[in-house]
Design an enzyme around this catalytic site. Structure first.
Site, PDB file in Angstrom:
ATOM      1  N   VAL A  43       0.845  -1.203   0.000  1.00 41.45           N
ATOM      2  CA  VAL A  43       0.000   0.000   0.000  1.00 41.45           C
ATOM      3  C   VAL A  43       0.881   1.254   0.000  1.00 41.45           C
ATOM      4  O   VAL A  43       0.646   2.203  -0.761  1.00 41.45           O
ATOM      5  CB  VAL A  43      -0.934  -0.001   1.238  1.00 41.45           C
ATOM      6  CG1 VAL A  43      -1.719   1.302   1.298  1.00 41.45           C
ATOM      7  CG2 VAL A  43      -1.892  -1.187   1.191  1.00 41.45           C
TER       8      VAL A  43
ATOM      9  N   GLU B 179      39.317   6.762  -9.357  1.00 39.56           N
ATOM     10  CA  GLU B 179      38.489   6.294 -10.478  1.00 39.56           C
ATOM     11  C   GLU B 179      38.909   4.960 -11.084  1.00 39.56           C
ATOM     12  O   GLU B 179      38.085   4.214 -11.581  1.00 39.56           O
ATOM     13  CB  GLU B 179      38.552   7.327 -11.610  1.00 39.56           C
ATOM     14  CG  GLU B 179      37.999   8.672 -11.259  1.00 39.56           C
ATOM     15  CD  GLU B 179      38.343   9.660 -12.343  1.00 39.56           C
ATOM     16  OE1 GLU B 179      37.473   9.973 -13.147  1.00 39.56           O
ATOM     17  OE2 GLU B 179      39.508  10.097 -12.388  1.00 39.56           O
TER      18      GLU B 179
HETATM   19  C1  LIG Z   1      11.413  -3.042  -1.233  1.00 44.80           C
HETATM   20  C2  LIG Z   1      10.467  -4.150  -1.556  1.00 44.80           C
HETATM   21  C3  LIG Z   1      10.957  -5.297  -2.123  1.00 44.80           C
HETATM   22  C4  LIG Z   1      10.086  -6.336  -2.414  1.00 44.80           C
HETATM   23  N1  LIG Z   1      10.608  -7.466  -2.975  1.00 44.80           N
HETATM   24  C5  LIG Z   1       9.786  -8.508  -3.223  1.00 44.80           C
HETATM   25  C6  LIG Z   1      10.289  -9.705  -3.773  1.00 44.80           C
HETATM   26  O1  LIG Z   1      11.488  -9.855  -4.021  1.00 44.80           O
HETATM   27  N2  LIG Z   1       9.420 -10.701  -4.034  1.00 44.80           N
HETATM   28  C7  LIG Z   1       8.089 -10.575  -3.758  1.00 44.80           C
HETATM   29  O2  LIG Z   1       7.358 -11.504  -3.994  1.00 44.80           O
HETATM   30  N3  LIG Z   1       7.593  -9.462  -3.243  1.00 44.80           N
HETATM   31  C8  LIG Z   1       8.403  -8.421  -2.975  1.00 44.80           C
HETATM   32  N4  LIG Z   1       7.887  -7.274  -2.449  1.00 44.80           N
HETATM   33  C9  LIG Z   1       6.446  -7.182  -2.253  1.00 44.80           C
HETATM   34  C10 LIG Z   1       6.064  -7.605  -0.860  1.00 44.80           C
HETATM   35  O3  LIG Z   1       6.210  -8.992  -0.726  1.00 44.80           O
HETATM   36  C11 LIG Z   1       4.630  -7.217  -0.616  1.00 44.80           C
HETATM   37  O4  LIG Z   1       4.557  -5.824  -0.718  1.00 44.80           O
HETATM   38  C12 LIG Z   1       4.191  -7.606   0.741  1.00 44.80           C
HETATM   39  O5  LIG Z   1       4.257  -8.965   0.926  1.00 44.80           O
HETATM   40  C13 LIG Z   1       2.816  -7.064   1.081  1.00 44.80           C
HETATM   41  O6  LIG Z   1       2.532  -7.283   2.448  1.00 44.80           O
HETATM   42  P1  LIG Z   1       2.148  -6.104   3.433  1.00 44.80           P
HETATM   43  O7  LIG Z   1       1.787  -6.718   4.729  1.00 44.80           O
HETATM   44  O8  LIG Z   1       3.184  -5.088   3.483  1.00 44.80           O
HETATM   45  O9  LIG Z   1       0.872  -5.565   2.703  1.00 44.80           O
HETATM   46  P2  LIG Z   1       0.108  -4.162   2.811  1.00 44.80           P
HETATM   47  O10 LIG Z   1       0.846  -3.173   1.995  1.00 44.80           O
HETATM   48  O11 LIG Z   1      -0.019  -3.825   4.268  1.00 44.80           O
HETATM   49  O12 LIG Z   1      -1.233  -4.572   2.205  1.00 44.80           O
HETATM   50  C14 LIG Z   1      -1.321  -5.007   0.875  1.00 44.80           C
HETATM   51  C15 LIG Z   1      -2.739  -5.331   0.460  1.00 44.80           C
HETATM   52  O13 LIG Z   1      -3.196  -6.470   1.151  1.00 44.80           O
HETATM   53  C16 LIG Z   1      -4.433  -6.233   1.774  1.00 44.80           C
HETATM   54  N5  LIG Z   1      -4.432  -6.994   3.028  1.00 44.80           N
HETATM   55  C17 LIG Z   1      -3.432  -7.069   3.903  1.00 44.80           C
HETATM   56  N6  LIG Z   1      -3.754  -7.926   4.886  1.00 44.80           N
HETATM   57  C18 LIG Z   1      -4.984  -8.374   4.596  1.00 44.80           C
HETATM   58  C19 LIG Z   1      -5.864  -9.277   5.247  1.00 44.80           C
HETATM   59  N7  LIG Z   1      -5.537  -9.890   6.370  1.00 44.80           N
HETATM   60  N8  LIG Z   1      -7.073  -9.497   4.681  1.00 44.80           N
HETATM   61  C20 LIG Z   1      -7.433  -8.884   3.544  1.00 44.80           C
HETATM   62  N9  LIG Z   1      -6.630  -8.030   2.888  1.00 44.80           N
HETATM   63  C21 LIG Z   1      -5.433  -7.777   3.420  1.00 44.80           C
HETATM   64  C22 LIG Z   1      -4.499  -4.763   1.964  1.00 44.80           C
HETATM   65  O14 LIG Z   1      -5.841  -4.311   1.984  1.00 44.80           O
HETATM   66  C23 LIG Z   1      -3.743  -4.255   0.768  1.00 44.80           C
HETATM   67  O15 LIG Z   1      -4.603  -4.137  -0.321  1.00 44.80           O
HETATM   68  C24 LIG Z   1       8.706  -6.217  -2.135  1.00 44.80           C
HETATM   69  C25 LIG Z   1       8.219  -5.049  -1.570  1.00 44.80           C
HETATM   70  C26 LIG Z   1       9.083  -4.025  -1.271  1.00 44.80           C
HETATM   71  C27 LIG Z   1       8.554  -2.771  -0.650  1.00 44.80           C
END
Ligand SMILES: Cc1cc2nc3c(=O)[nH]c(=O)nc-3n(C[C@H](O)[C@H](O)[C@H](O)COP(=O)(O)OP(=O)(O)OC[C@H]3O[C@@H](n4cnc5c(N)ncnc54)[C@H](O)[C@@H]3O)c2cc1C
Ligand code: FES
Ligand code: FES
EC number: 1.2.3.1
Length: 1340
Positions: free
Chosen positions: A276, A1271
């Site tokens: 998000v 460099e």
């Molecule tokens: C720097 C960076 C590197 C990344 N590298 C990778 C990678 O190498 N490989 C990969 O696969 N991914 C990668 N990602 C993606 C990352 O795996 C996902 O962004 C992450 O898993 C999302 O989880 P979150 O808890 O942060 O989600 P949030 O950002 O908190 O939520 C994401 C979405 O899920 C919904 N949601 C969350 N929990 C629930 C729930 N319990 N029920 C219903 N809806 C829900 C929310 O409404 C929202 O729409 C990367 C992200 C970043 C920022």
């Protein structure tokens, strides 16, 4: 923060202090909050740095501690503060680098070791590194090296090359005394190959470990008891925080959450905010309401039954990883197929901080198209347990769900509570694959989850599932293909059909976002082949006689490259034992600001406290490559809250830049990313919101020139063609045995200094004076451009540069332009202006290294002797001249590298295109030009069927000779470097071993290459070398040194202290070095071209010698007096205790008419040998080992110099193998942040990196016979490129293909995979990009 509606109190702790925030804004993140707020009267906590804002660089790492009421334990984890909304902090304790230790109180062992171990150069990444290691130690006081690697995978450093950082971290691990690199567990240090390093007078220690204070893990960190009470609260009330635009609601129970989700079905549930958060920041997604379920315990429950695991959706990916690892240890192997596949990807998915933050639920629900886990969960028949106010439901996590099909999806009011992950069945096999631009912390280009179930005890397929990521807008299923393969036996015939079916089922259009269409399709079937092999191997293990033998040659490809910990040996000449102990010259002195970097107390530009009434600036940039500016409508922007003014070209009182390079676009725009106007507002958020509302009307113009090819077609150039020539090439071509012709392309490079471009302009009350605080390599140029823009004399402008968070050439010219842009805004509004570019804007606006196209015609004898070469180079200069003419000149002057080509013609020209203007970059043309030479050198060797090193040796300069520009030089040290590198690397032994490896492995190949280097240091004009210094001695004996060089992380200030200490014969501790500014030292030249310490050292030496001369009569009268006595005596005798020092510069000239000149004061020689292993099926490669020998002559500070060599080498390794800028056909840069643009991370450096400085020789022209090493090391990164070429050639040879393949730079996985032509690549039809617009185009 004050908003109208009543909010709950947000309670959390920062560094042990309680914070009660009464009006927290949900849109404010922790990074911003720490840096810009006064927390309980404590000054801003600016130790936590901004590097990208998207969780990708780790500069903002802090530790979060939380009490877990279920396990009754306190958990500590690292997070990237830029993605943590402050509202999510309720009830947690935050520790920042300031809370770990400080110079004012006590520094922590982590801070001490990273500084004393030389793990910091510019210091911008250092607090983040400290926090990652510190958090690791909180959880694991004696971490394993594997844990250390995982921990640091999310932290980028652009300066050091990581090796010293790893070593600092390793000092806490019990196994640190031994690298355990070789198979017998023996330490590399005990191996014979390192014998040369053990010779007398050769030092291999850059610091004394014994001096480190011991680490006592039992000390410190008191978790606030109040937070335990908060966590244990049985009645968890709903917390609500109202911000300016967004409301944050954090329910305490699942029921409350379900009720709220019913009320706000569109509101996201923010868990880790890693999906998000970036969408809000980078894609401008806006949420009026956000729900935060982080306090709901039911989302964090794990249950383990014999059917499988049920994992709470709220658990972080790091927790899921630990849970899986634990279960895998306990269950029989056959049941853990799915778990092992998940665990494999969880090790490399993102970096540690993101794995700590991201939740399993968030990961699944965000359904990233290249999610690493979803394809595996999808093929593993997992089930989502969801709930709403109406009840619970189970939704299969299958291809329909992943494709987002409505009937298979969660309803808006539903919440994911947990995920069921079953144990694998007896005859079920699951595998996971991924190929990313970088091994760790990079989203996959393509990934896959594959599972097959066989009829019991047979190889007959009863169920097959294949899901791919990265080949469509969602995870994509090959379900139709799988259906058709049911009932088939697991054999070659099935595989062959499977490949065809999958390719037919999943297609990618030529213009598919992300490009790399052929590569991605090749990966799909290459993974399929790996799966086939993997399963076959397991079947065979279960029933050895039931299946045909699998050639051992094939099997090694099933092993992914391990995340091994790098280590190295650095050797240099010890100082003469007779040298007085207080004389620091020649000793590996720690960076002057090292400790301050590690404690976060080093102040960078944006760390400066706010000035009263300060405004923030946001830019509006062109979205068109070439267009007439019709109008700028700022009315909507001006009406927004906090906006003070919009500044355009009309507001520039003096020169709006030059006709060729404007400050603010005037009449027309000439590239995407050109600054059109800026918005000044009371906060950056307001400025940015308003910038988005400025409406620009354009009228597109022709032509639009993006690539070198376009520029040549339109004859669009910057400056005339430059040419150098020796001998008679036409004649020579007549008499050679063979001639080859071809061309090679070299991509550009982004500087990616960790500190983005930053400037603070403070107008003063009187006489139009202005103070400019700027992150620049060239303060005087900044002063000049500001003065011209404001039409005031230079004497009113004082530019201050305390330190720069990495520059690499990118802060030579551009900061002046940006400072002038800000100064115009300050002048118009009368306010101080803070202008800090966001990473995306920085990458878009400021340009980088010039892409180059080299055409060659080379004539040679069959023995490899090159007689004639005709080379033509073009560089893509972008839309303004900047330094492009100089860069092409340097590329030509240095192109011959270490070789004497008797008949040589080099010609070149800079192309003018509609890309942002490219500029200076470490190496300045040499890494491009010499690369062209090494490319055809390799091609000649292949044509002659000779080893490349033989051809290199044969053609190398051997005796005193003249370069192509007729400058005389002695190549003795070139030969010494080459020979020593051969010896240190045990080249021939290892080459043989690589050949043997290649015979035994079909899909994995090793390559080795050794590359010599002749790097000429400096500028083409004498006046560029001038330098000045100002040294004061105060009556208490303390000394203040100022000089005209800028501390960019390269250690110039440390070296200047060493020089002053030696010259004045006083300890370094008496001497202080303040900021550099244009009042103390006027008319400086840019700190660049490897000469900063050379020339400023001479100036400091000159000033100190003057002072010492003045003191000499007093000293000789009282030789046993103290320094302070002498100084006081001088004062009483009215002897001036202040002196300026000056160095007028080295003689340098070039006559381009004649093509000759003694341009360079001296040459740095070097050689590097690298060995790599490639995976021919995926294009991945592993850097096994690099040996570098560098001719530093006499090193003033071996720690600094070796740091420069290692750092530059790593940046070069990035340049030649990783870093790829992608442009649309309309010249839009796609790669605008670390998410898309991959610089080397900790896993990319060679497992073994040995650097030795050649035993000193004479270089009388430079101070203390030293050499500038800033460099040159960059080019040595090309040894990795040519090792890759060697490995690719081995693969091609085995497949009966022509080995003389010229690869373009960088050698990315795409390049490597597609060069290893095989039965899989043969199945992919070449795309016809003429039929429609491709997603990206090459610009070289
Ligand atoms: C720097 C960076 C590197 C990344 N590298 C990778 C990678 O190498 N490989 C990969 O696969 N991914 C990668 N990602 C993606 C990352 O795996 C996902 O962004 C992450 O898993 C999302 O989880 P979150 O808890 O942060 O989600 P949030 O950002 O908190 O939520 C994401 C979405 O899920 C919904 N949601 C969350 N929990 C629930 C729930 N319990 N029920 C219903 N809806 C829900 C929310 O409404 C929202 O729409 C990367 C992200 C970043 C920022
Ligand atoms: S600034 Fe937070 S990760 Fe880069
Ligand atoms: S020291 Fe790591 S980015 Fe400069």
């Amino acid at each position: 923060m004050s908003h109208s509606k009543e909010s709950d109190e947000l309670v959390f702790f920062v560094n042990g202090r309680k914070v009660i925030e009464r009006n927290p804004d949900p849109e404010v993140n922790l990074l911003f909050y720490l840096r810009k707020n006064h927390i309980l009267f404590v000054f801003q906590l600016t130790g936590t740095k901004y590097g990208c804002g998207g969780g990708d660089c780790g500069a903002c790492t802090v530790m979060i501690s939380r009490y877990d009421p279920i396990s009754k334990k306190i958990c500590h984890f690292s997070v990237t503060a830029c993605l943590v909304p402050i509202c999510s902090l309720y009830g947690v304790a935050v520790t920042t680098v300031e809370g770990v230790g400080s110079i004012k109180t006590r520094i922590h062992p982590v801070q001490e070791r990273i500084a004393k171990g030389h793990g910091t150069q510019c210091g911008f990444c250092t607090p983040g590194m400290v926090m990652s290691i510190y958090t690791l130690l909180r959880n694991h006081p004696e971490p394993s090296t594997e844990q250390l690697m995982e921990t640091l995978g999310g932290n980028l450093c652009r300066c050091t090359g990581y090796r010293p950082i790893v070593e600092s971290g390793k000092s806490f691990s019990p196994s640190s005394s031994c690298c355990q690199m070789n198979k017998e567990g023996k330490c590399c240090l005990d191996q014979e190959e390192n014998e040369p390093e053990k010779k007398a007078n050769v030092c291999t220690k850059l610091y004394e470990k014994e001096e480190f204070q011991p680490f006592d893990p039992t000390q410190e960190f008191i978790f606030p008891p109040e937070l335990m009470r908060i966590a244990e609260e049985p009645q968890k009330k709903v917390l609500t925080f109202h911000g300016e635009r967004t409301t944050w609601i954090a329910p305490g129970t699942l029921n409350d959450l379900l009720r709220l989700k019913m009320k706000y079905p569109e509101a996201p549930l923010v868990m880790g905010n890693t999906s998000v958060g970036p969408a809000m920041k980078f894609k401008e997604v806006f949420h009026p309401v956000i729900l935060s379920p982080a306090r709901i315990l039911k989302l964090f429950i794990v249950t383990n039954t014999k059917e499988g695991l049920t994992v709470g959706a709220g658990l972080s990916l790091a927790q899921v990883k630990d849970i899986l690892a634990d279960v895998i240890r306990k269950l029989p192997e056959e049941k853990t197929q799915l778990y092992r596949a998940l665990l494999k990807h969880l090790k490399t998915l993102a970096g540690q901080q993101i794995r700590n933050m991201a939740s399993l639920g968030g990961h699944i629900i965000s359904r990233l198209s290249n999610s690493d886990l979803n394809p595996i969960l999808g093929v593993g028949n997992c089930v989502l347990n969801v709930a709403s106010i109406e009840g619970t439901q189970q939704i299969p996590l299958n291809d329909h769900f992943l494709a987002g099909t409505t009937d298979a999806n969660l309803k808006p009011e539903q919440v994911l509570v947990s995920v069921f992950i079953p144990v694998s069945k007896k005859w079920e096999f699951v595998s996971a694959f991924r190929q990313a631009p970088r091994q760790q912390n990079a989203l996959a280009t393509v990934n896959a989850g594959m599972s097959v179930i066989f009829k019991d005890g047979t190889n007959t397929v009863v169920d097959l599932n294949i899901l791919y990521g990265g080949v469509g807008p969602t995870t994509v299923s090959a379900s139709k293909s799988c259906q058709q393969l049911i009932g088939r036996c697991w054999d070659e015939g099935m595989l062959s059909d499977a490949r065809r079916l999958v390719l037919d089922e999943i297609t990618l259009p030529v213009s598919a976002p992300g490009g790399m269409v052929e590569f991605r399709r090749t990966l799909m079937i290459s993974f399929l082949f790996k799966f086939y092999l993997d399963v076959l191997q397991q079947l065979k293990m279960r029933d050895p006689s039931g299946y045909p033998d699998i050639s051992k040659k094939f099997l090694s490809v099933l092993e992914d490259f391990p995340l091994t910990i790098p280590h190295g040996i650095q050797s240099y000449k010890c100082v003469d034992p007779q040298q007085p102990p207080q004389d620091p010259v020649g000793r590996p002195i720690m960076h002057q600001s090292g400790i301050k970097h590690a404690t976060g107390e080093a102040v960078f530009c944006d760390d400066m406290p706010a000035f009263p009434e300060e405004l923030f600036l946001a830019v509006v940039t062109s979205t068109r490559p070439h267009a007439k500016l019709i109008s700028i409508d700022a009315s909507e922007a001006l009406a927004l809250p906090g906006v003070v003014d919009v500044i355009t070209a009309r507001d520039v009182p003096g020169d709006n830049g030059s006709e060729e390079e404007r400050l603010y676009a005037q009449d027309e725009v000439i590239c995407v990313g050109q600054i059109i106007c800026t918005v000044a507002a009371d906060s950056y958020a307001h400025a940015k919101q308003a910038a988005r509302k400025v409406k620009i009307a354009y009228q597109d113009m022709e032509p639009v020139i993006v690539s070198i090819q376009d520029a040549i077609k339109h004859q669009s150039f910057i400056g005339p063609e430059k040419k150098l020539e020796q001998g008679n090439i036409e004649e020579a071509f007549q008499s050679v045995d063979q001639i080859i012709e071809g061309e090679v392309h070299f991509g550009g490079q982004e500087h990616f200094y960790m500190e983005t471009q930053s400037v603070l302009v403070v107008p003063k009350a009187e006489d139009k004076e202005m103070d400019i605080y700027v992150s620049s390599q060239d303060a005087a140029l900044t002063q000049e451009m500001v003065a011209y823009a404001l039409d005031i004399p230079k004497n009113r402008i004082n530019c201050h540069v305390k330190r720069v968070g990495g520059a690499f050439g990118g802060k030579a010219g551009k900061p002046a332009l940006l400072a002038a842009v800000a100064a115009v805004a300050a002048n118009k509004t009368g306010h101080p202006i803070r202008f800090i570019l966001e990473r995306g804007d920085d990458m878009l606006i400021t340009g980088g290294r010039h892409p180059l196209r080299g055409k060659y015609k080379v004539g040679f004898m069959n023995n490899g002797k090159i007689e004639a070469a005709d080379i033509e180079c073009h560089i893509n200069g972008g839309c303004t001249p900047d330094d492009s003419e100089l860069v092409i000149e340097y590329a030509l002057l240095k192109l011959e590298n270490a070789y004497k080509i008797p008949n040589l013609r080099v010609r070149g020209r800079a192309c003018k295109t509609n890309l942002p203007s490219n500029t200076a970059f470490r190496g300045f043309g040499f890494p491009q030009g010499a690369f062209v030479t090494e490319a055809w050198m390799t091609a000649v060797a292949a044509k002659c069927h000779l080893p490349p090193e033989k051809v290199r040796e044969l053609n190398m300069y051997k005796t005193i000779d003249r370069t192509i520009h007729k400058q005389e030089f002695d190549p003795k040290n070139l030969i010494r470097c080459w020979e020593k590198c051969m010896e240190n690397s045990s080249y021939y032994l290892r080459k043989k071993a690589a050949e043997e490896f290649n015979q035994q492995n079909y899909w994995k190949k090793r390559g080795i290459a050794i590359i010599p280097m002749k790097f000429s240091v400096g500028y083409p004009k004498t006046f560029f070398y001038q330098a000045a210094a100002l040294v004061h001695i105060y009556t208490d004996g303390s000394v203040l040194v100022a000089h005209g060089g800028v501390e960019l992380g390269q250690g110039i200030n440390t070296k200047m202290l060493q020089v002053a200490s030696r010259e004045l014969k006083i300890p370094m501790s008496y001497i202080h070095l303040g900021e550099m500014n244009t009042v103390t030292v006027p008319n400086t030249v840019a700190t660049a071209a490897s000469t900063g310490a050379d020339v400023n050292g001479k100036a400091v030496q000159n000033a100190c010698q003057t002072l010492r001369r003045r003191l000499e009569p007093i000293i000789s009268k009282s030789p046993h007096g103290s320094w302070k006595d002498w100084v006081n005596e001088a004062f009483t005798q009215s002897i001036s205790l202040s002196a300026t020092g000056y160095f007028r510069g080295y003689e340098a000239n070039i006559d381009w008419e004649k093509g000759e000149g003694d341009i360079f004061p001296y040459f740095v020689f070097g050689a590097a040998c690298s060995e790599v292993e490639i995976d021919c099926l995926t294009g991945a490669h592993k850097n096994i080992r690099t040996d570098i020998v560098m001719d530093a002559s006499f090193s003033i500070n071996p720690a600094v110099d070796i740091g420069q060599v290692e750092g530059a080498f790593t940046q070069g390794l990035g340049l030649y193998t990783l870093e790829e800028l992608k442009y649309s056909p309309d010249g839009v840069l796609y790669t605008r942040g670390p998410r898309q643009y991959k610089i080397p991370s900790i896993t990319d450096i060679p497992e073994k990196l040995h650097v030795s400085l050649l035993t000193p020789t004479q270089n009388p022209i430079a101070i203390y016979s030293s050499k500038g090493l800033g460099e040159s090391g960059m080019f040595l990164g090309s040894s990795v490129f040519f090792a890759i070429t060697d490995a690719v050639a081995a693969a091609r040879k085995e497949r009966g293909l022509a080995p003389t393949l010229i690869m373009n730079s960088p050698a990315t996985p795409e390049q490597i995979r597609m060069a290893c032509v095989d039965q899989f690549t043969d199945l992919i039809p070449q795309i016809d990009s003429t039929c429609c617009k491709p997603w990206s185009i090459p610009v070289a």
